[in-house]
Design a protein around this motif. Structure first.
Motif, PDB file in Angstrom:
ATOM      1  N   SER A  92      -5.016   8.035  -6.891  1.00 16.18           N
ATOM      2  CA  SER A  92      -6.406   7.983  -6.907  1.00 16.18           C
ATOM      3  C   SER A  92      -6.733   6.277  -6.741  1.00 16.18           C
ATOM      4  CB  SER A  92      -6.903   8.107  -8.372  1.00 16.18           C
ATOM      5  OG  SER A  92      -6.161   7.314  -9.518  1.00 16.18           O
ATOM      6  N   ASP A  93      -8.151   5.991  -6.831  1.00 16.28           N
ATOM      7  CA  ASP A  93      -8.150   4.415  -6.095  1.00 16.28           C
ATOM      8  C   ASP A  93      -7.907   3.488  -7.434  1.00 16.28           C
ATOM      9  OD1 ASP A  93      -9.299   5.225  -3.953  1.00 16.28           O
ATOM     10  OD2 ASP A  93     -11.476   5.791  -4.784  1.00 16.28           O
ATOM     11  N   PRO A  94      -7.547   2.557  -6.862  1.00 15.16           N
ATOM     12  CA  PRO A  94      -7.337   1.891  -5.925  1.00 15.16           C
ATOM     13  C   PRO A  94      -6.284   2.361  -4.959  1.00 15.16           C
ATOM     14  CG  PRO A  94      -6.799   0.309  -7.213  1.00 15.16           C
ATOM     15  CD  PRO A  94      -7.109   1.620  -8.072  1.00 15.16           C
ATOM     16  N   GLN A  95      -6.487   2.345  -3.550  1.00 19.27           N
ATOM     17  CA  GLN A  95      -5.634   2.955  -2.554  1.00 19.27           C
ATOM     18  C   GLN A  95      -5.132   4.317  -2.777  1.00 19.27           C
ATOM     19  OE1 GLN A  95      -2.235   0.250  -3.178  1.00 19.27           O
ATOM     20  NE2 GLN A  95      -3.184  -1.418  -1.971  1.00 19.27           N
ATOM     21  N   GLY A  96      -6.385   5.155  -2.843  1.00 14.94           N
ATOM     22  CA  GLY A  96      -6.034   6.590  -3.109  1.00 14.94           C
ATOM     23  C   GLY A  96      -5.848   7.253  -1.913  1.00 14.94           C
ATOM     24  N   SER A 144       0.636  -1.175   0.213  1.00 12.73           N
ATOM     25  CA  SER A 144       0.142   0.103   0.100  1.00 12.73           C
ATOM     26  C   SER A 144       0.944   1.449   0.039  1.00 12.73           C
ATOM     27  CB  SER A 144      -0.966   0.192   1.087  1.00 12.73           C
ATOM     28  OG  SER A 144      -0.185   0.206   2.305  1.00 12.73           O
ATOM     29  N   THR A 173      -2.286   6.038  -9.599  1.00 21.25           N
ATOM     30  CA  THR A 173      -3.332   5.456  -8.623  1.00 21.25           C
ATOM     31  C   THR A 173      -2.421   4.978  -7.643  1.00 21.25           C
ATOM     32  OG1 THR A 173      -2.867   3.381  -9.799  1.00 21.25           O
ATOM     33  CG2 THR A 173      -4.766   4.463 -10.593  1.00 21.25           C
TER      34      THR A 173
END
Length: 139
Positions: free
Chosen positions: A66-70, A37, A99
């Motif tokens: 940004s998403d995912p893991q924004g 992450s 991202t």
């Protein structure tokens, strides 16, 4: 850990800014070789900070994922000392946008920076020279 991007980077950012000057490159017991992450990437950056390479430097970095893991993170380097945190910083010298998942891939080397920039997966806005300094200071 070595970030492998056009402008390698990365850091766990607590809700409060962290300040540190780390002369040693010894990895602590909580060091994870493969972050999953952006938080883990930024945490590892704390362990790789090279204050000797940051002396005389005054740099401000913004990271927008940004998403995912924004999320948003920032780093400020002032003459051998860094501060980092979640959120935004005023007047960044360099802003990285991608991202969160791609940032992790960039940091572990499964996505090359050149490829990320030229395919539009990573956007680097600001002073390119200062962007490259990030990899020197956080190898």
């Amino acid at each position: 850990m070595r970030c492998r991007i056009f402008v390698p980077l990365v850091l766990l950012l607590a809700s409060l800014p962290l300040e540190a000057s780390r002369p040693s490159n010894a990895a602590p017991a909580d060091y994870q070789p493969n972050p999953t992450s952006p938080d883990e990437v930024f945490a590892q950056m704390q362990h790789s900070f090279r204050s000797d390479r940051a002396r005389g430097q005054h740099l401000r970095y913004q990271f927008n994922f940004s998403d995912p893991q924004g999320g948003k993170w920032w780093i400020e380097i002032k003459d051998g000392v860094y501060t980092m945190g979640k959120g935004t910083i005023q007047w960044p010298d360099v802003t990285f946008t991608c991202t969160g998942a791609d940032w992790v891939r960039l940091s572990v080397g499964t996505l090359g920076g050149f490829q990320a920039v030229f395919t539009g997966r990573l956007h680097v806005i600001g002073n390119q020279f200062m962007a490259h300094k990030l990899d020197e200071i956080f190898p």
